[in-house]
Design a protein around this motif. Structure first.
Motif, PDB file in Angstrom:
ATOM      1  N   ALA A  99       0.857  -3.062  -6.839  1.00 57.56           N
ATOM      2  CA  ALA A  99      -0.166  -4.029  -7.254  1.00 57.56           C
ATOM      3  C   ALA A  99       0.426  -5.429  -7.384  1.00 57.56           C
ATOM      4  O   ALA A  99      -0.176  -6.414  -6.956  1.00 57.56           O
ATOM      5  CB  ALA A  99      -0.786  -3.593  -8.579  1.00 57.56           C
TER       6      ALA A  99
ATOM      7  N   ARG B  74       3.023   2.386  -8.562  1.00 59.45           N
ATOM      8  CA  ARG B  74       1.680   1.822  -8.468  1.00 59.45           C
ATOM      9  C   ARG B  74       1.663   0.378  -8.971  1.00 59.45           C
ATOM     10  O   ARG B  74       1.033  -0.488  -8.359  1.00 59.45           O
ATOM     11  CB  ARG B  74       0.699   2.673  -9.278  1.00 59.45           C
ATOM     12  CG  ARG B  74      -0.771   2.300  -9.079  1.00 59.45           C
ATOM     13  CD  ARG B  74      -1.654   3.244  -9.886  1.00 59.45           C
ATOM     14  NE  ARG B  74      -1.491   4.614  -9.450  1.00 59.45           N
ATOM     15  CZ  ARG B  74      -2.155   5.147  -8.431  1.00 59.45           C
ATOM     16  NH1 ARG B  74      -3.020   4.398  -7.748  1.00 59.45           N
ATOM     17  NH2 ARG B  74      -1.968   6.415  -8.112  1.00 59.45           N
TER      18      ARG B  74
ATOM     19  N   THR C  17       0.818  -1.215   0.000  1.00 58.69           N
ATOM     20  CA  THR C  17       0.000   0.000   0.000  1.00 58.69           C
ATOM     21  C   THR C  17       0.853   1.267   0.000  1.00 58.69           C
ATOM     22  O   THR C  17       0.351   2.347  -0.352  1.00 58.69           O
ATOM     23  CB  THR C  17      -0.930   0.027   1.219  1.00 58.69           C
ATOM     24  OG1 THR C  17      -0.137   0.000   2.423  1.00 58.69           O
ATOM     25  CG2 THR C  17      -1.865  -1.180   1.213  1.00 58.69           C
TER      26      THR C  17
END
Length: 226
Positions: free
Chosen positions: A170, A166, A155
């Protein structure tokens, strides 16, 4: 005499904390690479006398707490103070210190260890007692700790000012979920003597219940602040 007792307590506390610097990374590595062996190890050690338990590893509940503490420290360093700590509305007002936030996260992630253990005892047909529950729960702490640490890091990666942060977050999130599901599937399959797919179904059911409770508590706290 009182002064000497304080010195002795400080001596033990210092050794314990410094020992974490050695045994935490060793325990984390073993939990990641050999999770089933560590779970079996945890259950065996419960039967030993307290002074002989987990002599070459961090105690499972403490291991989970330290993992959350590291995750919380990284969050504070990277993202700053959590918004929950500055809210004075509803149940969020109860989470007003870093220690309270750590305690909340410890309870939430412990739900995974608890639900897995309860599901296992039920499938084994064993009575739900403190002694029966402690063994699998301690074993589950060895897998819940890496889950909590990696989920926290996943996170935080999108917040970092790095390229593909990002995507990296993921990917780490998917890897963490896949690793945890695979470990639990093998655990159910091995302990119950059932097939891999049947073990997968048992693990998926337990994880879904744990995630539902996790989400419900988070939603209740969030809704109470409106």
């Amino acid at each position: 005499m009182d002064f000497m007792k304080i010195i002795e307590s400080l001596d033990e506390a210092l050794y314990t904390v410094m020992g974490w610097l050695v045994f935490y990374p060793l325990t984390l590595w073993r939990a990641l690479v050999h999770p089933l062996a560590m779970m079996a190890y945890a259950e065996r050690e419960v039967s030993d006398t307290p002074e002989d338990q987990y002599d070459d590893a961090i105690r499972p509940p403490l291991f989970l707490f330290l993992s959350l503490l590291i995750s919380h420290g990284l969050e504070t360093l990277i993202a700053g103070r959590n918004a929950l700590l500055t809210s004075n509305r509803g149940l969020e007002a109860l989470v007003d210190t870093d220690l309270a936030l750590l305690a909340l996260r410890l309870v939430l992630f412990s739900l995974f260890a608890l639900l897995m253990s309860v599901f296992m005892l039920r499938r084994q047909g064993l009575k739900l007692t403190h002694s029966n529950l402690r063994r699998p729960f301690y074993g589950q702490c060895f897998t819940t700790a890496p889950l909590a640490l990696m989920a926290g890091i996943a996170t935080l990666l999108p917040i970092l000012d790095v390229s593909h942060g990002r995507m990296a977050g993921a990917l780490l999130g998917f890897f963490t979920a896949g690793w945890y599901l695979a470990v639990q599937s093998l655990w159910f399959s091995t302990r119950l003597g059932i097939g891999r797919f049947a073990g997968f179904r048992q693990a998926a059911a337990a994880i879904m219940v744990a995630v539902s409770l996790f989400t419900a508590i988070a939603v209740v706290i969030g809704l109470s602040a409106r």
